[in-house]
Design a protein around this motif. Structure first.
Motif, short mmCIF file in Angstrom:
data_model
loop_
_atom_site.label_atom_id
_atom_site.label_comp_id
_atom_site.label_asym_id
_atom_site.label_seq_id
_atom_site.Cartn_x
_atom_site.Cartn_y
_atom_site.Cartn_z
N SER A 294 43.66 9.05 4.99
CA SER A 294 43.38 8.93 3.55
C SER A 294 41.92 8.68 3.26
O SER A 294 41.43 9.00 2.18
CB SER A 294 44.23 7.78 2.97
N SER A 295 41.20 8.09 4.21
CA SER A 295 39.78 7.80 4.02
C SER A 295 39.11 7.65 5.38
O SER A 295 39.79 7.56 6.42
CB SER A 295 39.60 6.51 3.21
N THR A 296 37.78 7.64 5.35
CA THR A 296 37.04 7.43 6.61
C THR A 296 37.36 6.06 7.21
O THR A 296 37.52 5.92 8.43
CB THR A 296 35.52 7.53 6.34
N LYS A 297 37.48 5.04 6.35
CA LYS A 297 37.83 3.71 6.82
C LYS A 297 39.19 3.71 7.51
O LYS A 297 39.38 3.08 8.57
CB LYS A 297 37.81 2.73 5.65
N ASP A 298 40.13 4.42 6.92
CA ASP A 298 41.46 4.50 7.51
C ASP A 298 41.42 5.22 8.85
O ASP A 298 42.10 4.83 9.81
CB ASP A 298 42.40 5.23 6.55
N MET A 299 40.61 6.27 8.94
CA MET A 299 40.48 7.01 10.20
C MET A 299 39.88 6.13 11.30
O MET A 299 40.40 6.08 12.43
CB MET A 299 39.61 8.25 10.00
N LEU A 300 38.79 5.41 10.98
CA LEU A 300 38.16 4.55 11.98
C LEU A 300 39.09 3.44 12.42
O LEU A 300 39.14 3.08 13.60
CB LEU A 300 36.86 3.97 11.41
N HIS A 301 39.83 2.88 11.46
CA HIS A 301 40.76 1.81 11.81
C HIS A 301 41.85 2.31 12.75
O HIS A 301 42.20 1.66 13.74
CB HIS A 301 41.40 1.23 10.54
N THR A 302 42.37 3.51 12.45
CA THR A 302 43.42 4.08 13.28
C THR A 302 42.91 4.37 14.69
O THR A 302 43.59 4.09 15.69
CB THR A 302 43.97 5.36 12.65
N LEU A 303 41.69 4.95 14.78
CA LEU A 303 41.11 5.23 16.08
C LEU A 303 40.88 3.95 16.88
O LEU A 303 41.13 3.88 18.08
CB LEU A 303 39.80 6.00 15.92
N PHE A 304 40.39 2.90 16.19
CA PHE A 304 40.15 1.62 16.86
C PHE A 304 41.45 1.04 17.40
O PHE A 304 41.52 0.55 18.53
CB PHE A 304 39.50 0.63 15.90
N VAL A 305 42.52 1.14 16.59
CA VAL A 305 43.82 0.63 17.03
C VAL A 305 44.33 1.41 18.24
O VAL A 305 44.84 0.81 19.21
CB VAL A 305 44.84 0.70 15.87
#
Length: 459
Positions: A294-305
């Motif tokens: 949904s957003s860049t923040k969501d993408m980074l969070h998912t990748l970090f997880v």
């Protein structure tokens, strides 16, 4: 010829005798005495005493094996059987008492009371166990005889028996452990070495970019146990895509450490986003990848997880392998120990080196001060053997401070008596002032700092 019992009494060594064969005599005597007490005891009538004696036997056998190990290091240091197979073992098995457990396992196998192995494996192990125990009895008999006649020399029959025992022990150890646990294959060892290279390159790159500091590495910062695997996963997918995390390989071609996470790594990698078209351009791949979030923040969070999930499962499911990898990485990337190369040569009125002129190495456990170095020089001049540091009182190498394991064994320096790892005591030298005309193991410090001046005095 005198009866054996009388000759044993007449030539019995003194307990204060520091020679290894004298130490063996009393260690062997303790084992023999405990075995005799066990054989004369009815375990059903006195089970408590039986357990006490069994524990005494375990301790006395461990002491006997330790003395034999020291004798082999002194007698056949260059003819020892290779222990390279130890890198195949899980790290939790590499403990100081593994050798004693091998001996106990061999005895149980011959007695038919061993329950840890399958019957088929036991049938294959029993001949090896029998050969090992017979070889040990031969070694004990020859060393007992030698300790009562010439406790300072090792004739050829003793050397040959020690070489055979060392070989049989190593062969039984590898076969026995292989029957209990899955040991690493040569391919897996090579793949984990590739991972070590990846981790080292990751750390060096992180140091250059300022993500990590050398002080953190040298201080073995606990947080690095979590940070380095996460950075290595990113590096393996982005910076070194042809390395051990290459997704062009099948899961079977990857190390067992990372192969269970193949599908998750595929989702993390920008080179392999979910459902990419082979003909898509790099720009369309990025757009397609971003469209799943949904957003860049969501993408980074998912990748970090996802990345953290892989790293955390590494520490949970492959803790032993990861510890071994990180231990090697720290050993490679840590700052080398600084040494002083100052040397001197003036002597006092007695002809001894002056305290201010004795070669001195900074942070050396042998020479914390030049005066201590002088003391070591004078001790050599007095022809007094150094007092050996007991194995039980040393858990780390006296030079590099690395902890001892079965893989990183203890070695006594015959010059100073302190305990070192093999890396810090790779040299040999004759020590005629200590009654050692043949080359024996010495630490790097004594070899480089003290022995040159000693050798010059004996010429």
């Amino acid at each position: 010829m005198l009866p054996a019992a009388l000759r044993r009494w007449l030539h019995r060594p003194k307990r204060s005798d520091p020679r290894l064969l004298s130490q063996f005599f009393f260690a062997d005597e303790r084992v023999t005495r405990v075995v005799a007490e066990i054989n004369g005891l009815d375990a059903e009538l006195d089970p408590q005493q039986y357990l006490v004696l069994l524990n005494q036997l375990h301790v006395s056998q461990a002491q006997l094996l330790a003395v034999i190990e020291h004798i082999m290091e002194e007698c056949i240091p260059t003819q020892r059987h290779s222990r390279d197979y130890l890198v195949k073992f899980p790290e939790e098995l590499l403990v100081d008492n593994l050798g004693n457990h091998m001996l106990f396992a061999a005895e149980c196998l011959l007695a038919g009371t061993f329950l840890e192995v399958e019957e088929a494996d036991g049938a294959q192990l029993r001949p090896r166990a029998r050969n090992l125990l017979c070889s040990l009895e031969l070694v004990r008999a020859l060393l007992r005889e030698q300790s009562l006649s010439h406790p300072s020399t090792y004739p050829e029959p003793v050397r040959a028996a020690l070489i055979q025992f060392d070989r049989l022990f190593a062969e039984f150890e590898l076969s026995y452990v292989s029957s209990l646990v899955a040991v690493k294959s040569p391919d897996e060892i090579y793949r984990q070495q590739e991972i070590i290279v990846l981790f080292c390159e990751t750390v060096e790159r992180a140091l250059r970019l300022g993500y990590l500091t050398q002080e953190m590495i040298d201080g073995y910062e606990p947080l690095l146990m979590f940070t380095i695997p996460r950075l290595a996963i990113i590096s393996g997918l982005l910076i070194y895509p042809e390395g051990p995390l290459s997704l062009e390989r099948s899961p079977e071609q990857m190390s067992r450490v990372f192969s269970p996470f193949y599908n998750l790594l595929m989702k993390i990698s920008p080179q392999h986003p979910p459902g990419p078209r082979l003909e898509a351009t790099l720009g369309s791949r990025r757009s397609e990848l971003r469209s799943h979030y949904s957003s860049t923040k969501d993408m980074l969070h998912t990748l970090f997880v996802c990345i953290s999930g892989v790293a955390d499962q590494l520490q949970t499911n492959f803790a032993s392998d990861l510890r071994s990898i990180l231990k090697t990485v720290f050993k490679i990337v840590a700052s080398p120990a600084e040494t002083s190369e100052e040397t001197g040569g003036s002597k006092d009125e007695d002809g001894e080196l002056c305290a201010g002129d004795v070669p001195h190495v900074d942070d050396c456990p042998l020479c914390p001060s030049p005066r201590d170095a002088t003391g070591l020089q004078r001790a050599a001049g007095a022809h007094r053997r150094p007092e050996w540091v007991p194995d039980s009182s040393s858990s780390h190498c006296s030079a590099c401070r690395a902890p001892f394991t079965l893989l990183r064994r203890r070695h006594h320096c015959r010059s100073c008596g302190k305990i070192f790892c093999a890396r810090c005591s790779p040299n040999t030298a004759a020590l005629p002032h200590y009654g050692q005309p043949r080359p024996v193991r010495v630490c790097t410090h004594c070899h480089a700092t003290h022995l040159p001046s000693w050798r010059s005095r004996t010429r």
